[in-house]
Design a protein around this motif. Sequence first.
Motif: not given
Length: 235
Positions: A115-118, A125-127, A132-133, A140-143
């Motif tokens: 559901r997300g990729y960092l 802060e982004d973590v 939370r997202s 949530w996808l890293d830019p």
Amino acid sequence: MSPAQGVPEDVPEAAAPIRVLVADDQWVVRDGLVLLLGIMDGIEVVGTARDGAEAVHLAERLRPDIVLMDLGMPVLDGTEATAMLRERLPDCSVLVLTTYVDEESIFPALRAGARGYLTKDTSSEDVEAALRSVSAGRVWLDPVVQERLVCALSSVTPPTPSRAGAALPDGLTPREAEVLGLIAEGLSNAEICDRLNISHATVKTHINRIFTKIGAHDRSQAVRYAFCNGFVQRS
């Protein structure tokens, strides 16, 4: 007990913490993440895993809300573990945290159900924001990952009904499928207007209907849906 006795009335209950399982084969990273997450309000680390197999085993036992998952791990890699978790624990979300930002890593992980990729150079802060997202049901996808997706899909071709070979999923119409493909290609609303020769109001109507039908809250979720459901083909 009355307010006069020192206890306020109608005090809202505190929200349940987001329960996180950390999976990474490097103990320094695991320990660092445990320390980092431990200072975040409303986030609780319930366990750590050294590989994908252990992550699946612990998740089945501990039932975390989110598994913070590395990809390159021994025994069972993060992508395979993600696919197993989606099948066995559909209420448990996976947020990838890895050093890999190549297509061969991103696309399989998203297909597997992440559901997300960092990336590991992301900020604390982004973590926290990503956790939370994802906990709230969003993507949530890293830019950097978003940029890779757009670049990889920049030459996609939207499917036609004949190529799809069957009814489109979630009640999408052929025109909505076309608009969804253009969203995945990275086109703005104005560019979609020009490409399809339709008005801005019509584009907005199509997008609102698409988002409602596929359960997307934003364009990132729509791109993920388009890719995972075969609405785009990379050339």
